[in-house]
Design a protein around this motif. Structure first.
Motif, PDB file in Angstrom:
ATOM      1  N   GLY A  11      37.120  51.196  27.755  1.00  0.00           N
ATOM      2  CA  GLY A  11      37.238  52.273  26.777  1.00  0.00           C
ATOM      3  C   GLY A  11      38.624  52.901  26.770  1.00  0.00           C
ATOM      4  O   GLY A  11      39.226  53.107  25.703  1.00  0.00           O
ATOM      5  N   VAL A  12      39.154  53.220  27.947  1.00  0.00           N
ATOM      6  CA  VAL A  12      40.457  53.878  28.029  1.00  0.00           C
ATOM      7  C   VAL A  12      41.570  52.908  27.626  1.00  0.00           C
ATOM      8  O   VAL A  12      42.471  53.251  26.851  1.00  0.00           O
ATOM      9  N   ALA A  13      41.487  51.683  28.145  1.00  0.00           N
ATOM     10  CA  ALA A  13      42.525  50.685  27.835  1.00  0.00           C
ATOM     11  C   ALA A  13      42.648  50.482  26.327  1.00  0.00           C
ATOM     12  O   ALA A  13      43.747  50.339  25.793  1.00  0.00           O
ATOM     13  N   SER A  34      42.893  41.621  31.907  1.00  0.00           N
ATOM     14  CA  SER A  34      41.696  42.164  32.535  1.00  0.00           C
ATOM     15  C   SER A  34      40.864  41.039  33.098  1.00  0.00           C
ATOM     16  O   SER A  34      41.177  39.857  32.947  1.00  0.00           O
ATOM     17  N   ARG A  35      39.766  41.454  33.750  1.00  0.00           N
ATOM     18  CA  ARG A  35      38.869  40.473  34.376  1.00  0.00           C
ATOM     19  C   ARG A  35      38.223  39.610  33.292  1.00  0.00           C
ATOM     20  O   ARG A  35      38.144  38.407  33.406  1.00  0.00           O
ATOM     21  N   THR A  36      37.749  40.258  32.216  1.00  0.00           N
ATOM     22  CA  THR A  36      37.099  39.526  31.132  1.00  0.00           C
ATOM     23  C   THR A  36      38.104  39.389  29.989  1.00  0.00           C
ATOM     24  O   THR A  36      38.324  40.328  29.224  1.00  0.00           O
ATOM     25  N   VAL A  37      38.710  38.206  29.885  1.00  0.00           N
ATOM     26  CA  VAL A  37      39.837  38.062  28.963  1.00  0.00           C
ATOM     27  C   VAL A  37      39.406  38.177  27.494  1.00  0.00           C
ATOM     28  O   VAL A  37      40.201  38.573  26.632  1.00  0.00           O
ATOM     29  N   SER A  38      38.111  37.902  27.220  1.00  0.00           N
ATOM     30  CA  SER A  38      37.660  37.979  25.817  1.00  0.00           C
ATOM     31  C   SER A  38      37.828  39.399  25.267  1.00  0.00           C
ATOM     32  O   SER A  38      38.099  39.598  24.079  1.00  0.00           O
ATOM     33  N   LYS A  39      37.688  40.418  26.150  1.00  0.00           N
ATOM     34  CA  LYS A  39      37.873  41.805  25.689  1.00  0.00           C
ATOM     35  C   LYS A  39      39.348  42.043  25.323  1.00  0.00           C
ATOM     36  O   LYS A  39      39.659  42.790  24.403  1.00  0.00           O
ATOM     37  N   CYS A  40      40.261  41.414  26.083  1.00  0.00           N
ATOM     38  CA  CYS A  40      41.704  41.544  25.787  1.00  0.00           C
ATOM     39  C   CYS A  40      41.995  40.844  24.455  1.00  0.00           C
ATOM     40  O   CYS A  40      42.730  41.376  23.609  1.00  0.00           O
ATOM     41  N   ASP A  60      42.281  39.034  38.043  1.00  0.00           N
ATOM     42  CA  ASP A  60      41.420  39.802  38.938  1.00  0.00           C
ATOM     43  C   ASP A  60      42.346  40.728  39.715  1.00  0.00           C
ATOM     44  O   ASP A  60      43.053  40.277  40.628  1.00  0.00           O
ATOM     45  N   ALA A  61      42.349  41.989  39.352  1.00  0.00           N
ATOM     46  CA  ALA A  61      43.311  42.926  39.941  1.00  0.00           C
ATOM     47  C   ALA A  61      42.942  43.341  41.361  1.00  0.00           C
ATOM     48  O   ALA A  61      43.688  44.083  42.001  1.00  0.00           O
ATOM     49  N   ASP A  62      41.790  42.859  41.874  1.00  0.00           N
ATOM     50  CA  ASP A  62      41.512  43.064  43.301  1.00  0.00           C
ATOM     51  C   ASP A  62      42.378  42.137  44.136  1.00  0.00           C
ATOM     52  O   ASP A  62      42.465  42.289  45.351  1.00  0.00           O
ATOM     53  N   PHE A 182      32.351  57.789  30.267  1.00  0.00           N
ATOM     54  CA  PHE A 182      33.258  56.758  30.747  1.00  0.00           C
ATOM     55  C   PHE A 182      32.517  55.997  31.823  1.00  0.00           C
ATOM     56  O   PHE A 182      31.323  56.232  32.024  1.00  0.00           O
ATOM     57  N   ASN A 183      33.188  55.082  32.443  1.00  0.00           N
ATOM     58  CA  ASN A 183      32.537  54.178  33.404  1.00  0.00           C
ATOM     59  C   ASN A 183      31.412  54.880  34.192  1.00  0.00           C
ATOM     60  O   ASN A 183      31.671  55.806  34.953  1.00  0.00           O
ATOM     61  N   PRO A 184      30.134  54.463  34.010  1.00  0.00           N
ATOM     62  CA  PRO A 184      29.012  55.193  34.597  1.00  0.00           C
ATOM     63  C   PRO A 184      29.096  55.316  36.113  1.00  0.00           C
ATOM     64  O   PRO A 184      28.735  56.344  36.684  1.00  0.00           O
TER      65      PRO A 184
HETATM   66  P1  NDP Z   1      35.646  50.771  31.729  1.00  0.00           P
HETATM   67  O1  NDP Z   1      34.590  50.427  32.710  1.00  0.00           O
HETATM   68  O2  NDP Z   1      35.315  50.933  30.281  1.00  0.00           O
HETATM   69  O3  NDP Z   1      36.833  49.693  31.820  1.00  0.00           O
HETATM   70  C1  NDP Z   1      37.330  49.225  33.027  1.00  0.00           C
HETATM   71  C2  NDP Z   1      38.077  47.934  32.738  1.00  0.00           C
HETATM   72  O4  NDP Z   1      38.672  47.475  33.960  1.00  0.00           O
HETATM   73  C3  NDP Z   1      37.175  46.827  32.224  1.00  0.00           C
HETATM   74  O5  NDP Z   1      37.838  46.139  31.205  1.00  0.00           O
HETATM   75  C4  NDP Z   1      36.994  45.956  33.477  1.00  0.00           C
HETATM   76  O6  NDP Z   1      36.784  44.594  33.227  1.00  0.00           O
HETATM   77  C5  NDP Z   1      38.353  46.104  34.112  1.00  0.00           C
HETATM   78  N1  NDP Z   1      38.283  45.734  35.528  1.00  0.00           N
HETATM   79  C6  NDP Z   1      37.394  46.158  36.454  1.00  0.00           C
HETATM   80  N2  NDP Z   1      37.631  45.551  37.627  1.00  0.00           N
HETATM   81  C7  NDP Z   1      38.690  44.724  37.423  1.00  0.00           C
HETATM   82  C8  NDP Z   1      39.397  43.821  38.241  1.00  0.00           C
HETATM   83  N3  NDP Z   1      39.077  43.630  39.532  1.00  0.00           N
HETATM   84  N4  NDP Z   1      40.431  43.135  37.697  1.00  0.00           N
HETATM   85  C9  NDP Z   1      40.778  43.291  36.396  1.00  0.00           C
HETATM   86  N5  NDP Z   1      40.138  44.133  35.572  1.00  0.00           N
HETATM   87  C10 NDP Z   1      39.106  44.843  36.083  1.00  0.00           C
HETATM   88  O7  NDP Z   1      36.354  52.108  32.296  1.00  0.00           O
HETATM   89  P2  NDP Z   1      37.123  53.214  31.451  1.00  0.00           P
HETATM   90  O8  NDP Z   1      38.019  52.555  30.473  1.00  0.00           O
HETATM   91  O9  NDP Z   1      36.155  54.237  31.034  1.00  0.00           O
HETATM   92  O10 NDP Z   1      38.023  53.883  32.621  1.00  0.00           O
HETATM   93  C11 NDP Z   1      39.242  53.288  33.031  1.00  0.00           C
HETATM   94  C12 NDP Z   1      39.901  54.159  34.091  1.00  0.00           C
HETATM   95  O11 NDP Z   1      40.191  55.437  33.549  1.00  0.00           O
HETATM   96  C13 NDP Z   1      39.029  54.418  35.327  1.00  0.00           C
HETATM   97  O12 NDP Z   1      39.844  54.312  36.467  1.00  0.00           O
HETATM   98  C14 NDP Z   1      38.562  55.844  35.153  1.00  0.00           C
HETATM   99  O13 NDP Z   1      38.326  56.482  36.392  1.00  0.00           O
HETATM  100  C15 NDP Z   1      39.776  56.436  34.473  1.00  0.00           C
HETATM  101  N6  NDP Z   1      39.501  57.681  33.721  1.00  0.00           N
HETATM  102  C16 NDP Z   1      40.360  58.738  33.889  1.00  0.00           C
HETATM  103  C17 NDP Z   1      40.145  59.914  33.205  1.00  0.00           C
HETATM  104  C18 NDP Z   1      41.146  61.014  33.285  1.00  0.00           C
HETATM  105  O14 NDP Z   1      41.066  61.960  32.487  1.00  0.00           O
HETATM  106  N7  NDP Z   1      42.121  60.987  34.160  1.00  0.00           N
HETATM  107  C19 NDP Z   1      38.962  60.106  32.341  1.00  0.00           C
HETATM  108  C20 NDP Z   1      38.174  58.905  32.149  1.00  0.00           C
HETATM  109  C21 NDP Z   1      38.435  57.751  32.858  1.00  0.00           C
HETATM  110  P3  NDP Z   1      35.326  43.992  32.792  1.00  0.00           P
HETATM  111  O15 NDP Z   1      35.345  44.162  31.322  1.00  0.00           O
HETATM  112  O16 NDP Z   1      35.347  42.599  33.254  1.00  0.00           O
HETATM  113  O17 NDP Z   1      34.290  44.846  33.487  1.00  0.00           O
END
Ligand code: NDP
Length: 407
Positions: A11-13, A34-40, A60-62, A182-184
């Protein structure tokens, strides 16, 4: 001006990518990885064809080595980390290995314990200093804009800041019984943890959501607000000299809290691994899988957010109060970038932080929080890029004294 690597495609990206593309003079080339390239790829398909050249990649950013390889292949000036807090350190390591600046929106969390602390990332300060690189931490809204608002108040309104109440209100309605904005996993870990605030140099702890007040928010009206721990309290308590107390409050509806209580009572919010059908899982991961994807809330959410800082202190020997806040409309955000206001209010400041690092206005070797920099260019950019701020010199105030125990 340059190139940015955006890690994450949630969502944020999505908002960061939209805003970088709007700001193509600065972001000439971006890579969404990102991990799931189809979203990119879906984001590229939606936004391709303008001045900003868009690339995509799977990562995989881990895995630090994978991030290093990607950085070497793309050659960005800055990495914008909008994946999850678990990836902060691996991405910072990759930036150090390749000589690239770093920006994120949330502090590192170890996956196995819900701990919101800057200590792991602040420990990288010397490494970034030696490498001549900037790491900008927490450039979202809260943390992020709340720190910039405080730095602005410190610079232009006060000689000394004594009390800060950060109030984060979301009066949006998405029509679901229960969903997080945002991320549950990150969201629920934050809310179900003990509350904490800082007073006279000490942390004071409360039970989760124990302290409730009602606050009348501009453009939203009176709302129940609950005291939570939030990560900017740690950096602001350290960085604002003369501070006596800082607290963070967030709105929750009764319906939301009832659902959360039930989920908690049955163990669904736990991060303790359990065995399920021969596999170890964290219950909260399963919960995330059944809840609505936050990115899907955009078209359904109506109403506004209001996030701001109510500040008390001294100016020219006189007591003074000041409230600086932003009101953001979910539907307007959706019409502009296809996301609701929570993602929007985080993604815009992430783009602004990256822009200021790239153009040199916020560049200094080390690991920094937003309030460590001159707030003026950030405050101007908020008005320009979709998050205009408003101020009041006579705001409603919250009671300063809470009956809670010191840690
Ligand atoms: P989402 O869960 O919507 O998105 C997270 C993304 O990161 C997904 O595309 C996910 O990939 C990807 N991801 C997860 N693990 C990895 C990995 N190991 N390697 C590569 N990509 C990975 O989260 P949000 O967009 O809601 O939040 C993003 C960030 O923003 C979080 O850190 C959250 O804490 C932060 N945030 C900060 C706020 C602020 O005001 N400062 C407010 C809201 C959020 P995949 O699609 O495969 O799951």
């Amino acid at each position: 001006m340059g190139k940015a690597l955006i890690i994450g495609a949630g969502g944020v990206a999505s908002v960061v990518v939209h805003k970088c593309v709007q700001n193509s003079d600065v972001f000439e080339e971006i890579c969404i990885a990102s991990r799931t390239v189809s979203k990119c790829d879906a984001l590229k398909e939606k936004l391709d064809g303008g001045k900003t050249k868009i690339h995509t990649a799977q990562v995989d950013a881990d895995n630090t080595e994978e991030v290093i390889e990607l950085i070497k292949a793309f050659g960005p000036d800055v990495v914008i980390n909008v994946a999850l807090p678990y990836q902060d350190l691996t991405i910072m390591d990759a930036c150090l290995a390749t000589g690239v600046h770093y920006v994120d929106t949330a502090n590192y969390e170890p996956p196995e314990t819900a701990k919101f602390e800057y200590k792991w990332q602040w420990a990288y300060k010397e490494k970034f200093e030696k490498a001549g690189l900037t790491a900008l931490l927490g450039s979202g809204f809260d943390p992020g804009v709340t720190g910039v608002f405080t730095a602005h108040a410190q610079k232009h309104e006060f000689d000394e800041i004594h009390y800060i109440d950060i109030v984060d209100a979301n009066a949006g309605d998405h029509g679901y019984h229960f969903a997080t904005n945002f991320n549950p996993e990150i969201n629920i870990r934050e809310i179900t943890a003990n509350g904490r605030y800082w007073k006279e140099g000490k942390w004071v702890e409360t039970a989760p959501l124990e302290k409730k007040e009602v606050y009348n928010l501009p453009e939203i009206g009176p709302k129940d607000i609950y005291l939570l721990y939030h990560e900017e309290l740690e950096s602001l308590a350290k960085n604002i000299k003369g501070l006596k107390q800082i607290r963070f409050w967030m709105t929750f509806s009764e319906k939301y809290l009832t659902h959360l209580k039930v989920l908690e009572n049955v163990g669904m919010t736990s991060i303790e691994p359990i065995e399920f059908e021969g596999q170890m899982i964290q219950p909260i991961h399963f919960l995330k899988a059944v809840l609505p994807d936050p990115a899907s809330l955009g078209p359904r959410t109506k109403g506004k957010t209001n996030i701001g800082c109510i500040i008390r202190g001294l100016k020219d020997g006189q007591e003074k109060t000041y409230y600086v806040y932003n009101v953001c409309d979910h539907e307007e955000c959706y019409n502009e970038v296809g996301s609701q206001a929570i993602s929007y209010t985080t993604g815009v400041p992430a783009m602004i932080g990256a822009m200021l690092v790239m153009n040199g206005e916020w560049r200094k070797p080390g690991v920094w929080n937003v309030e460590d920099f001159n707030p003026d260019p950030f405050m101007d950019a908020l008005n320009k890029w979709g998050l205009p701020w408003q101020e009041s010199h006579n705001p409603e105030l919250l009671d300063l004294d809470l009956d809670a125990k010191e840690l």
